[in-house]
Scaffold this motif. Structure first.
Motif, PDB file in Angstrom:
ATOM      1  N   GLY A  15       0.793  -1.222   0.000  1.00 62.00           N
ATOM      2  CA  GLY A  15       0.000   0.000   0.000  1.00 62.00           C
ATOM      3  C   GLY A  15       0.826   1.273   0.000  1.00 62.00           C
ATOM      4  N   GLU A  16       2.115   1.171   0.291  1.00 60.77           N
ATOM      5  CA  GLU A  16       2.938   2.363   0.481  1.00 60.77           C
ATOM      6  C   GLU A  16       4.235   2.292  -0.309  1.00 60.77           C
ATOM      7  OE1 GLU A  16       3.669   2.407   4.641  1.00 60.77           O
ATOM      8  OE2 GLU A  16       1.571   2.638   5.212  1.00 60.77           O
ATOM      9  N   GLY A  17       4.861   3.454  -0.461  1.00 61.90           N
ATOM     10  CA  GLY A  17       6.197   3.513  -1.032  1.00 61.90           C
ATOM     11  C   GLY A  17       6.244   3.325  -2.534  1.00 61.90           C
ATOM     12  N   VAL A  18       7.442   3.079  -3.051  1.00 64.61           N
ATOM     13  CA  VAL A  18       7.657   3.007  -4.499  1.00 64.61           C
ATOM     14  C   VAL A  18       7.023   1.771  -5.122  1.00 64.61           C
ATOM     15  CG1 VAL A  18       9.745   4.399  -4.482  1.00 64.61           C
ATOM     16  CG2 VAL A  18       9.916   1.928  -4.122  1.00 64.61           C
ATOM     17  N   ASN A  19       6.734   0.767  -4.313  1.00 64.90           N
ATOM     18  CA  ASN A  19       6.098  -0.454  -4.826  1.00 64.90           C
ATOM     19  C   ASN A  19       4.594  -0.489  -4.565  1.00 64.90           C
ATOM     20  OD1 ASN A  19       8.062  -1.831  -6.211  1.00 64.90           O
ATOM     21  ND2 ASN A  19       8.775  -3.013  -4.450  1.00 64.90           N
ATOM     22  N   ALA A  20       4.002   0.656  -4.258  1.00 61.69           N
ATOM     23  CA  ALA A  20       2.559   0.708  -3.993  1.00 61.69           C
ATOM     24  C   ALA A  20       1.797   0.104  -5.163  1.00 61.69           C
ATOM     25  CB  ALA A  20       2.115   2.150  -3.767  1.00 61.69           C
ATOM     26  N   VAL A 140      14.310  -1.141   0.061  1.00 64.31           N
ATOM     27  CA  VAL A 140      14.373  -0.852   1.491  1.00 64.31           C
ATOM     28  C   VAL A 140      13.584   0.424   1.754  1.00 64.31           C
ATOM     29  CG1 VAL A 140      15.850  -0.238   3.439  1.00 64.31           C
ATOM     30  CG2 VAL A 140      16.612  -1.963   1.781  1.00 64.31           C
ATOM     31  N   ASN A 141      12.482   0.289   2.493  1.00 68.51           N
ATOM     32  CA  ASN A 141      11.651   1.426   2.880  1.00 68.51           C
ATOM     33  C   ASN A 141      11.990   1.805   4.311  1.00 68.51           C
ATOM     34  OD1 ASN A 141       9.838   1.467   0.468  1.00 68.51           O
ATOM     35  ND2 ASN A 141       9.279  -0.550   1.234  1.00 68.51           N
ATOM     36  N   VAL A 142      12.620   2.949   4.474  1.00 69.61           N
ATOM     37  CA  VAL A 142      12.986   3.423   5.804  1.00 69.61           C
ATOM     38  C   VAL A 142      12.009   4.517   6.207  1.00 69.61           C
ATOM     39  CG1 VAL A 142      14.806   4.409   7.242  1.00 69.61           C
ATOM     40  CG2 VAL A 142      15.409   2.930   5.299  1.00 69.61           C
ATOM     41  N   SER A 143      11.396   4.360   7.374  1.00 69.80           N
ATOM     42  CA  SER A 143      10.439   5.351   7.878  1.00 69.80           C
ATOM     43  C   SER A 143      10.966   5.963   9.178  1.00 69.80           C
ATOM     44  CB  SER A 143       9.069   4.705   8.117  1.00 69.80           C
ATOM     45  OG  SER A 143       8.522   4.246   6.902  1.00 69.80           O
ATOM     46  N   PRO A 144      11.852   6.949   9.079  1.00 64.14           N
ATOM     47  CA  PRO A 144      12.373   7.594  10.293  1.00 64.14           C
ATOM     48  C   PRO A 144      11.240   8.280  11.049  1.00 64.14           C
ATOM     49  CG  PRO A 144      13.680   8.169   8.342  1.00 64.14           C
ATOM     50  CD  PRO A 144      12.419   7.535   7.855  1.00 64.14           C
ATOM     51  N   LYS A 145      11.273   8.191  12.358  1.00 65.49           N
ATOM     52  CA  LYS A 145      10.199   8.758  13.168  1.00 65.49           C
ATOM     53  C   LYS A 145      10.483  10.223  13.517  1.00 65.49           C
ATOM     54  CE  LYS A 145       8.548   4.765  12.772  1.00 65.49           C
ATOM     55  NZ  LYS A 145       7.779   4.544  11.530  1.00 65.49           N
ATOM     56  N   TYR A 166      18.385   3.437  -0.613  1.00 65.72           N
ATOM     57  CA  TYR A 166      17.217   3.281   0.235  1.00 65.72           C
ATOM     58  C   TYR A 166      16.211   4.398  -0.031  1.00 65.72           C
ATOM     59  CZ  TYR A 166      20.122   0.126   3.122  1.00 65.72           C
ATOM     60  OH  TYR A 166      20.918  -0.879   3.572  1.00 65.72           O
ATOM     61  N   PHE A 167      14.940   4.116   0.267  1.00 64.74           N
ATOM     62  CA  PHE A 167      13.889   5.123   0.171  1.00 64.74           C
ATOM     63  C   PHE A 167      13.481   5.529   1.587  1.00 64.74           C
ATOM     64  CE2 PHE A 167      13.701   2.723  -3.743  1.00 64.74           C
ATOM     65  CZ  PHE A 167      13.518   3.699  -4.709  1.00 64.74           C
ATOM     66  N   TYR A 168      13.327   6.840   1.802  1.00 63.33           N
ATOM     67  CA  TYR A 168      12.991   7.359   3.127  1.00 63.33           C
ATOM     68  C   TYR A 168      11.575   7.933   3.094  1.00 63.33           C
ATOM     69  CZ  TYR A 168      17.822   6.437   4.002  1.00 63.33           C
ATOM     70  OH  TYR A 168      19.023   5.774   4.138  1.00 63.33           O
ATOM     71  N   LYS A 169      10.699   7.264   3.819  1.00 63.79           N
ATOM     72  CA  LYS A 169       9.268   7.552   3.783  1.00 63.79           C
ATOM     73  C   LYS A 169       8.862   8.181   5.122  1.00 63.79           C
ATOM     74  CE  LYS A 169       6.911   3.796   3.287  1.00 63.79           C
ATOM     75  NZ  LYS A 169       6.385   3.471   4.633  1.00 63.79           N
ATOM     76  N   PHE A 170       8.522   9.466   5.081  1.00 60.05           N
ATOM     77  CA  PHE A 170       8.191  10.194   6.295  1.00 60.05           C
ATOM     78  C   PHE A 170       6.680  10.361   6.444  1.00 60.05           C
ATOM     79  CE2 PHE A 170      12.540  11.467   5.447  1.00 60.05           C
ATOM     80  CZ  PHE A 170      13.113  11.522   6.710  1.00 60.05           C
ATOM     81  N   VAL A 171       6.199  10.129   7.647  1.00 61.32           N
ATOM     82  CA  VAL A 171       4.782  10.293   7.955  1.00 61.32           C
ATOM     83  C   VAL A 171       4.535  11.737   8.391  1.00 61.32           C
ATOM     84  CG1 VAL A 171       2.887   9.578   9.456  1.00 61.32           C
ATOM     85  CG2 VAL A 171       4.517   7.874   8.599  1.00 61.32           C
ATOM     86  N   ILE A 172       3.650  12.401   7.660  1.00 62.51           N
ATOM     87  CA  ILE A 172       3.340  13.803   7.938  1.00 62.51           C
ATOM     88  C   ILE A 172       1.999  13.913   8.663  1.00 62.51           C
ATOM     89  CG2 ILE A 172       2.799  16.042   6.911  1.00 62.51           C
ATOM     90  CD1 ILE A 172       5.615  15.538   6.429  1.00 62.51           C
ATOM     91  N   ALA A 173       2.018  14.511   9.838  1.00 58.37           N
ATOM     92  CA  ALA A 173       0.783  14.744  10.580  1.00 58.37           C
ATOM     93  C   ALA A 173       0.335  16.194  10.451  1.00 58.37           C
ATOM     94  CB  ALA A 173       0.966  14.389  12.052  1.00 58.37           C
ATOM     95  N   GLU A 222       8.701  12.985  -3.318  1.00 59.95           N
ATOM     96  CA  GLU A 222       7.683  12.141  -3.931  1.00 59.95           C
ATOM     97  C   GLU A 222       6.545  11.905  -2.935  1.00 59.95           C
ATOM     98  OE1 GLU A 222       7.936  11.361  -7.130  1.00 59.95           O
ATOM     99  OE2 GLU A 222       9.888  12.360  -7.165  1.00 59.95           O
ATOM    100  N   TYR A 223       5.389  11.546  -3.471  1.00 58.42           N
ATOM    101  CA  TYR A 223       4.221  11.284  -2.629  1.00 58.42           C
ATOM    102  C   TYR A 223       4.013   9.773  -2.491  1.00 58.42           C
ATOM    103  CZ  TYR A 223      -0.691  10.768  -1.298  1.00 58.42           C
ATOM    104  OH  TYR A 223      -1.854  10.396  -0.671  1.00 58.42           O
ATOM    105  N   SER A 224       3.765   9.328  -1.283  1.00 59.19           N
ATOM    106  CA  SER A 224       3.436   7.920  -1.056  1.00 59.19           C
ATOM    107  C   SER A 224       2.004   7.813  -0.556  1.00 59.19           C
ATOM    108  CB  SER A 224       4.367   7.291  -0.021  1.00 59.19           C
ATOM    109  OG  SER A 224       3.901   5.982   0.324  1.00 59.19           O
TER     110      SER A 224
END
Length: 238
Positions: A15-20, A140-145, A166-173, A222-224
């Motif tokens: 559901g997420e990242g470059v392989n969504a 490799v999907n890295v999600s730094p907190k 690696y891909f760095y996927k950040f969660v935006i609140a 990029e948008y995930s």
């Protein structure tokens, strides 16, 4: 034979990242070294919601190879805590694939997958070096907190999974989260950054999508999506 703590193994789409959108088999380990407040898989680490069972290597490999799919995603919890176990699973799948890689042995559509090479992906918080398993991973999907996870800065380990591939996927609140991301981008020289809206329901996702796409365009990221939320809301194992 050693047993592994597994929360679930299921077949769905990434559901997420470059392989969504890619079909995948998810292997979710039980256990995490962080405790994010908005985590939507607390059953994979939190004592209050814990759901897991002990599975031996043969059972896990047989489960993986029962699906008509050859892409495996290791997730959690935090799968980087289980690199030894991941290596055993990769080797186990390879052994079974070679053992059944014979035209006379194909009886079902699922066994057709055993004639092909498997690929592996990981979802990690990036707090552990991945050198033990790096060469086996196609993505490799890295999600730094960030601070929006309510993990105190003093308690948050430094980013250790660092690589140009690696891909760095950040969660935006909230919009202000972008400043932390820019700081980390500079500090660790991150090259491939994706922004993803926080939220475990469709409603929460829809509320943040407009903000996220504007931030992506402004800063060149990029948008995930979170396709599984849009498709199934907060259901599990789908």
């Amino acid at each position: 034979m050693a047993h592994m703590k597994i929360s679930e193994i299921f077949y769905s789409i990434q559901g997420e990242g470059v392989n969504a959108g890619k079909r995948a088999i998810f292997v979710r380990f039980f256990g995490c070294n962080l405790s994010c407040s908005w985590c939507d898989t607390k059953y994979s680490w939190h004592p209050k919601y814990a759901e897991w069972k002990e599975m031996d290597l043969e059972e896990i490999v047989q489960k993986i190879c029962s699906y008509n799919c050859t892409h495996v995603i290791f997730t959690g919890g935090e799968p980087s805590l289980f690199q030894k176990e991941i290596l055993e699973i990769v080797e186990g799948v390879n052994v079974l694939r070679k053992a059944k890689n014979s035209p006379n042995d194909v009886e079902t559509i699922h066994e057709l997958s055993l004639q092909k090479n498997y690929t592996y992906e990981i979802e990690t918080n990036g707090t552990r070096d991945l050198s033990k398993i790096d060469k086996f991973l196609s993505v490799v999907n890295v999600s730094p907190k960030l601070r929006n996870s309510v993990v105190r800065a003093a308690d948050l380990p430094p980013l250790r999974a660092i690589s140009k591939k690696y891909f760095y996927k950040f969660v935006i609140a909230q919009k202000s989260d972008i400043h932390e991301i820019l700081e980390m981008q500079k500090k660790y020289n991150l090259k491939k950054i994706l922004l993803m809206p926080e939220g475990s329901t469709r409603e929460a996702q829809f509320q943040r999508v407009p903000m996220i796409q504007l931030l992506c365009k402004k800063y060149g990221f990029e948008y995930s999506p979170r396709l599984h939320i849009f498709l199934w809301d907060n259901q599990r194992g789908v």
